[in-house]
Design a protein around this motif. Structure first.
Motif, PDB file in Angstrom:
ATOM      1  N   PHE A  14       0.973  -1.365  -0.045  1.00  0.00           N
ATOM      2  CA  PHE A  14       0.088  -0.031  -0.091  1.00  0.00           C
ATOM      3  C   PHE A  14       0.946   1.243   0.022  1.00  0.00           C
ATOM      4  O   PHE A  14       2.135   1.167   0.285  1.00  0.00           O
ATOM      5  N   THR A  15       0.045   2.396  -0.403  1.00  0.00           N
ATOM      6  CA  THR A  15       0.771   3.643  -0.277  1.00  0.00           C
ATOM      7  C   THR A  15      -0.055   4.467   0.561  1.00  0.00           C
ATOM      8  O   THR A  15      -0.997   5.057  -0.168  1.00  0.00           O
ATOM      9  N   ILE A  74      -8.357   5.698  -0.854  1.00  0.00           N
ATOM     10  CA  ILE A  74      -7.538   6.550  -1.486  1.00  0.00           C
ATOM     11  C   ILE A  74      -6.258   7.032  -0.580  1.00  0.00           C
ATOM     12  O   ILE A  74      -5.111   6.926  -1.219  1.00  0.00           O
ATOM     13  N   ILE A  75      -6.527   7.398   0.509  1.00  0.00           N
ATOM     14  CA  ILE A  75      -5.543   8.142   1.194  1.00  0.00           C
ATOM     15  C   ILE A  75      -4.474   7.057   2.072  1.00  0.00           C
ATOM     16  O   ILE A  75      -3.197   7.128   2.011  1.00  0.00           O
ATOM     17  N   GLU A  79      -5.129   3.184  -3.520  1.00  0.00           N
ATOM     18  CA  GLU A  79      -6.074   2.900  -4.588  1.00  0.00           C
ATOM     19  C   GLU A  79      -6.373   3.937  -5.537  1.00  0.00           C
ATOM     20  O   GLU A  79      -6.639   5.275  -5.261  1.00  0.00           O
ATOM     21  N   PRO A  80      -6.340   3.714  -7.018  1.00  0.00           N
ATOM     22  CA  PRO A  80      -6.466   4.966  -7.921  1.00  0.00           C
ATOM     23  C   PRO A  80      -7.804   4.858  -8.467  1.00  0.00           C
ATOM     24  O   PRO A  80      -8.096   5.265  -9.579  1.00  0.00           O
ATOM     25  N   TYR A  81      -8.918   4.168  -7.856  1.00  0.00           N
ATOM     26  CA  TYR A  81     -10.126   4.366  -8.133  1.00  0.00           C
ATOM     27  C   TYR A  81     -11.118   5.462  -7.034  1.00  0.00           C
ATOM     28  O   TYR A  81     -10.573   5.586  -5.991  1.00  0.00           O
ATOM     29  N   ILE A 297      -1.848  -0.151 -11.002  1.00  0.00           N
ATOM     30  CA  ILE A 297      -3.123  -0.988 -11.122  1.00  0.00           C
ATOM     31  C   ILE A 297      -2.631  -2.530 -10.425  1.00  0.00           C
ATOM     32  O   ILE A 297      -1.660  -3.141 -11.146  1.00  0.00           O
ATOM     33  N   ASN A 298      -2.931  -2.577  -9.292  1.00  0.00           N
ATOM     34  CA  ASN A 298      -2.593  -3.868  -8.580  1.00  0.00           C
ATOM     35  C   ASN A 298      -3.794  -4.794  -8.026  1.00  0.00           C
ATOM     36  O   ASN A 298      -4.127  -4.250  -6.949  1.00  0.00           O
TER      37      ASN A 298
END
Length: 449
Positions: A14-15, A74-75, A79-81, A297-298
């Protein structure tokens, strides 16, 4: 050559991206998020107050927990969605929980059981990589039947089960809201107007807001809405809500609840997988236009982050299925502005974080906004379910390729909407095998011609 991904603090797969430090504030997304989240994010409040024994303030507190977990996608997880509910599963879950359990404690325990079942399923399918194989293995007729079952259950909830409680209390306002939103979202003539006139395109980009605002204006004129706006700050009573909803306070679900909830978890996963594929395709299409940012995308990360969010929701504020991967309309809107270039939006993660108010639950503390929305929340709930029903119906009916399959899809959909989930699923499997055969497709998502 694509540029590196937007910086953040890595932890495992995760980021974490700290708002205002790693992600910049995008005002257009912030304003839209505040307005549209206000119109849709609280639409479960009438259900929680009518069927789950919560006060308005306690229901707002539960919704705030849901919102915080959604923003964490997101935070906290990177996730990019644009995340949202797994809305097509909601009417099936309500039919199961409200139809099978009488007391608020039992209903929240059932919600916790499905949430934890789903979290376990996501975790196992994510770490093993079996998720995609499972979806590829399912036959198209059964997939379409599951989606049509969600459509029938959604419309049944609005027009039959809860009609007296919601729709018939505000018939004109609700009809106007649903009609306007259906026209802007699905009408073919309106699509042509959007292409021709910028005014209609801008209105369409606001999603549910135009219909909801119109209902809020006309409602008082026809005597269906009465506002009692109060000023000040509301401190959501998280401790009182916890005492009424968390399995730590009301007791853990029985093994029977976990077993009965598993078919719903499987059904919901089929819907969720479609959302993930849709979100990925929207991102890939955007990357063709803009190549200055790498978007990671993972699928494994997505599965595990969804598992964590659903598990946390299940033990703190169980209300399934509020922790999904994609709010399709919002995802498309943000990607469209991201495609305009770095001057419009420096990073997709900035746009997403801004739409979700940088993870700050401002909405849930503003008493004037909450009390102003209170008489409109029944309309918001009906609107959400009607749009879900319509969208699921046209997606489901586009999948079967012959008349026998179409008939089987209707049979499966009705079985899932009217019977318990495991009974509906069993009928669906039998109907598919006997009437159509195991019609699997190597492409898990149908594409329009």
């Amino acid at each position: 050559m694509s540029q590196p991904e937007q910086p953040g603090w890595r932890w495992g797969p995760f980021t974490f991206r700290l708002p205002f430090y790693h992600s910049k504030l995008c005002w257009p997304e912030l304003v839209q998020g505040l307005l549209i989240a206000a119109a849709t994010g609280l639409s479960l409040v009438p259900l929680m107050t009518s069927f789950f024994g919560l006060s308005f303030e306690e229901a707002v507190a539960v919704s705030m927990i849901h919102s915080a977990l959604i923003a964490s996608a997101i935070i906290v997880f990177g996730e990019p969605y644009a995340p949202g509910w797994i809305t097509p599963a909601l009417p099936l879950v309500l039919a199961f929980v409200l139809g099978g359990y009488e007391t608020p404690d039992e209903r929240f325990q059932a919600m916790a059981a499905i949430s934890l079942d789903f979290a376990l399923l996501l975790f196992l399918l994510g770490i093993t990589g079996l998720g995609k194989r499972f979806i590829l293995w399912l036959p198209d007729t059964l997939k379409a039947g599951i989606i049509l079952g969600a459509a029938i259950a959604a419309l049944k909830r609005v027009f039959v089960d809860d009609a007296e409680r919601f729709l018939l209390q505000q018939p004109i306002s609700t009809t106007i809201a649903c009609a306007v939103c259906l026209i802007f979202a699905f009408s073919i003539p309106m699509a042509k107007l959007k292409e021709k006139y910028r005014f209609f395109a801008l209105l369409g980009a606001l999603g549910l807001l135009p219909g909801f605002v119109l209902a809020g204006i006309i409602g008082p004129m026809v005597g269906e809405v009465s506002y009692d706006i109060q000023w000040g700050i509301l401190i959501p009573p998280l401790d009182d809500a916890w005492a009424k909803v968390s399995p730590f306070a009301i007791g853990w679900p029985s093994m029977e609840m976990f077993i009965q909830g598993m078919p719903l978890a499987l059904i919901t996963y089929v819907i969720l997988f479609g959302d993930l594929v849709t979100g990925n395709e929207v991102i890939r299409e955007g990357l063709e236009t803009r190549q200055d940012e790498h978007i990671d995308i993972n699928p494994t990360r997505s599965h595990i982050s969804l598992a964590i969010r659903n598990a946390l929701m299940g033990i703190s504020a169980p209300f399934f299925p509020t922790q999904g991967a994609l709010w399709t309309g919002v995802h498309v809107i943000i990607m469209q502005r991201w495609k305009q270039g770095k001057q419009a939006m420096d990073s997709i993660h900035s746009g997403l974080a801004s739409y979700y108010l940088m993870g700050l639950p401002i909405l849930f503390f503003l008493l004037p906004l909450l009390t102003g929305l209170k008489p409109l929340l029944g309309i918001a709930l009906s609107l959400t379910l009607v749009l879900t029903g319509f969208a699921c119906a046209y997606i489901a009916m586009a999948i079967p390729k012959n008349n026998t399959s179409r008939g089987a899809v209707v049979l499966i959909g009705a079985s899932l909407a009217f019977f318990e989930p495991w009974v509906g699923l069993l009928i669906g499997i039998l109907a598919t095998v006997v009437l159509v055969g195991w019609d699997r497709n190597v492409d898990p998502i149908p594409h329009e011609d």
